[in-house]
Design a protein around this motif. Structure first.
Motif, short mmCIF file in Angstrom:
data_model
loop_
_atom_site.label_atom_id
_atom_site.label_comp_id
_atom_site.label_asym_id
_atom_site.label_seq_id
_atom_site.Cartn_x
_atom_site.Cartn_y
_atom_site.Cartn_z
N ARG A 24 0.87 -1.18 0.00
CA ARG A 24 0.00 0.00 0.00
C ARG A 24 0.91 1.23 0.00
O ARG A 24 1.04 1.94 1.00
CB ARG A 24 -0.91 -0.02 1.22
N HIS A 51 -3.65 6.76 4.00
CA HIS A 51 -3.59 6.41 2.58
C HIS A 51 -4.56 7.24 1.75
O HIS A 51 -5.68 7.52 2.18
CB HIS A 51 -3.92 4.93 2.38
N SER A 85 -1.99 2.80 7.72
CA SER A 85 -1.02 1.76 8.06
C SER A 85 -0.13 2.21 9.21
O SER A 85 0.07 3.40 9.45
CB SER A 85 -0.13 1.43 6.85
N TYR A 91 -2.42 -2.66 9.44
CA TYR A 91 -3.24 -1.90 8.48
C TYR A 91 -4.66 -1.92 8.99
O TYR A 91 -5.18 -2.96 9.40
CB TYR A 91 -3.17 -2.53 7.09
N MET A 149 -0.34 3.94 -7.66
CA MET A 149 -1.50 3.62 -6.83
C MET A 149 -2.67 4.53 -7.18
O MET A 149 -3.82 4.19 -6.93
CB MET A 149 -1.13 3.79 -5.36
N ASP A 153 0.84 4.12 -1.35
CA ASP A 153 0.33 5.49 -1.37
C ASP A 153 0.26 6.02 0.05
O ASP A 153 -0.16 5.34 0.98
CB ASP A 153 -1.05 5.54 -2.01
N SER A 168 -5.59 3.54 -0.75
CA SER A 168 -5.65 2.18 -0.20
C SER A 168 -6.69 2.03 0.91
O SER A 168 -6.66 1.05 1.65
CB SER A 168 -4.27 1.76 0.32
#
Length: 420
Positions: free
Chosen positions: A26, A43, A50, A65, A382, A28, A46
Motif C-alpha cells: 500500500r 492512505h 497503516s 493496516y 497507486m 500510497d 488504499s
C-alpha cells in the motif's frame, strides 16, 4: 525494506537514504506521524491507514493496516501518546466528479459533494463522516475507542498535540466548504464539538452569499494552533489568524489573502513564535504549473494583527520540473509538533515532483535551500485516476526528535532520510 544500495534518487544534495518501506504494497501515503518508533500513514487510495515499525529505521517493517469504512477517506491523522486521531470523510478521489482534479481544487466543494444545500437530506450518503479516536498503546493493534460524527462531507485534517483541545477542518451540511471547528477531547471516547469559525459568505444555510468568484476554493485546509492563536490555511482565501482563547467562540484576528495575483492553494501556516515569523506554504494543485508557480512565504508577525510578507523561498531548478509532469511546487511542511524535531531556522518541505527540500531561514529575508532528495520514479501507480503521470509526488514530511526525516508519496512508499 530497501537501502541506498537498491534505491537511487533522481537528485540528492546533503541528504541520504536511511531506509524505505512500500508499506506492505500500500505504497500510497498522505500524512505521516511518528510516535514511539512507529510511523502512522494515512492512505490516499488504499482505503485506510497503516502502521510501520521504524524502531530500526534502516529496516522498517509493516506492522498493521486498518481499513477505512466503505467509501471513506483516512488520509490525515494525528498522534499523541497512546492516542491516534483519524479523519473520516467522503473518499473524494473515488467519486466520478473528481476524476479530473480540477473539479476538486476549484469552486465550492460543498456544492459539488451536495452538502452545501441546506435542504438536502443526509440519508442515503454512502460514506462515514467524523473523527475517530484509537488507542495505540499497542502500536501493532490500534483499537478504536471513540468517534465524533459530523453531518456533511466529513473532516479533512486535524491539529492535536495532547490535552483537552483538538482542532479540525470540517465540511458540514449547509456550508460551501471546510470550516474551522474546535473539539473537546476531555473524554477521548466521546469527543464533542465545542466551537466553529468560518469566513462570511460560507454559511449557505444561513443565507450568506460568497463575495468571491465561483471558481475559487474558499475552504479551510487546516490550522496550526500555538497558545491561543490558530494559524489557518484557507486555500484560495490565504491565511486567517483566529483567536481561540474562548474555544467555544473563536473569532477572527486578521485575514490576509494574496490570491490574486498569486495562485492560491494555501496549505500550511507554520508559526515560529520565538522569532515572530510565520512560514506559509501555497500548495501546487494542478499539473504542469496550470495553477501557476506556487511559493513558500516568510511573514513578519511582530504585530499579529498585521502580518507582512518579507521573503519567498528559492524554487528548485536543477532540471525543468515544470516539464517533468505532475504537480511541481510545494505541498506540505514539517510542522514543529511538540516531541518532534522543533527548529525555527530549518524548514522541511515536500515539493511533489521535486521531492523533499530543506531550507535555512536564519536570515528570514534570504531563505536558502541546503538539502534535497528527489526519489526515483515509483515502481507503479497507486493513483487510480485516469491519465495520471508516472512521476514522484512527494506528499508529506515529518522529522523526528533525532532528526530523521520521514516522507510519503502518493505512489512511492515511505522514505526515511537524514541530512548529511
Amino acid at each position: 525494506m530497501a537501502t541506498d544500495r537498491h534505491i537511487r534518487p533522481e537528485f540528492a544534495r546533503n541528504m541520504r537514504l536511511v531506509g524505505y518501506s512500500d508499506q506492505a504494497g500500500r505504497s500510497d501515503g498522505v500524512q505521516v506521524m511518528v510516535e514511539r518508533g512507529h510511523a502512522y500513514v494515512g492512505h490516499m487510495f488504499s482505503k485506510g491507514f497503516s502502521v510501520i515499525d521504524v524502531r530500526d529505521p534502516a529496516n522498517p517493517r509493516a506492522a498493521a493496516y486498518v481499513a477505512a469504512p466503505p467509501n471513506t477517506w483516512n488520509i490525515h491523522l494525528q498522534t499523541h501518546g497512546d492516542l491516534l486521531l483519524v479523519i473520516e470523510a467522503k473518499d473524494m478521489f473515488a467519486a466520478s466528479i473528481f476524476q479530473d482534479e480540477r473539479a476538486y481544487y476549484t469552486g465550492s466543494l460543498g456544492e459539488k459533494v451536495g452538502t452545501a444545500a441546506p435542504q438536502q437530506a443526509s440519508g442515503g450518503r454512502d460514506w462515514t463522516a467524523g473523527l475517530s479516536v484509537y488507542d495505540i498503546s499497542r502500536p501493532e493493534a490500534p483499537r478504536k475507542i471513540g468517534f465524533m460524527p459530523v453531518d456533511g462531507g466529513g473532516i479533512h485534517r486535524i491539529w492535536y498535540t495532547g490535552g483537552r483541545w483538538a482542532y479540525v477542518s470540517a465540511l458540514l451540511d449547509g456550508f460551501t466548504d471546510y470550516i474551522f471547528m474546535t473539539v473537546d477531547m476531555s473524554d477521548p471516547t466521546r469527543p464533542v464539538e465545542a466551537g466553529r469559525f468560518w469566513l462570511e459568505g460560507m454559511n449557505a444555510a444561513a443565507g450568506e452569499r460568497p463575495s468571491w468568484t465561483s471558481g475559487r476554493r474558499f475552504g479551510l485546509h487546516h490550522a496550526i494552533v500555538h497558545g491561543d492563536v490558530a494559524y489557518a490555511a484557507w486555500r484560495d482565501a490565504g491565511m486567517v489568524l483566529i483567536d481561540v482563547k474562548d474555544r467555544h467562540a473563536p473569532r477572527k484576528i486578521v485575514h490576509r489573502n494574496w490570491s490574486p495575483p498569486f495562485g492560491g492553494g494555501t496549505h500550511n501556516c507554520l508559526p515560529l513564535p520565538d522569532r515572530d515569523l510565520i512560514v506559509v506554504l501555497d500548495e501546487a494543485v494542478l499539473d504542469n504549473l496550470e495553477d501557476g508557480l506556487k511559493h513558500i512565504w516568510v511573514m513578519d508577525a511582530r504585530e499579529i494583527s498585521n502580518p507582512i510578507s518579507i521573503a519567498t523561498f528559492p524554487v528548485p531548478r536543477e532540471i525543468d520540473y515544470a516539464r517533468k509532469g505532475g504537480h511541481f511546487g510545494p505541498h506540505n511542511l514539517h510542522e514543529n509538533r511538540p516531541g518532534s524535531f522543533v527548529n525555527s531556522n530549518l524548514v522541511f518541505a515536500t515539493y511533489q515532483n521535486a521531492g523533499i527540500r530543506v531550507f535555512d531561514i536564519a536570515n528570514p529575508y534570504r531563505p536558502e535551500e541546503i538539502a534535497a532528495f528527489v526519489p526515483p520514479t515509483p515502481a507503479r501507480l497507486m493513483d487510480h485516476r485516469p491519465d495520471r503521470p508516472h512521476v514522484v509526488q512527494s506528499s508529506d514530511v515529518f522529522v523526528d526528535a533525532s532528526g530523521l526525516i520521514y516522507a510519503t508519496d502518493y505512489n512511492a512508499g515511505l522514505y526515511i532520510l537524514e541530512m548529511t
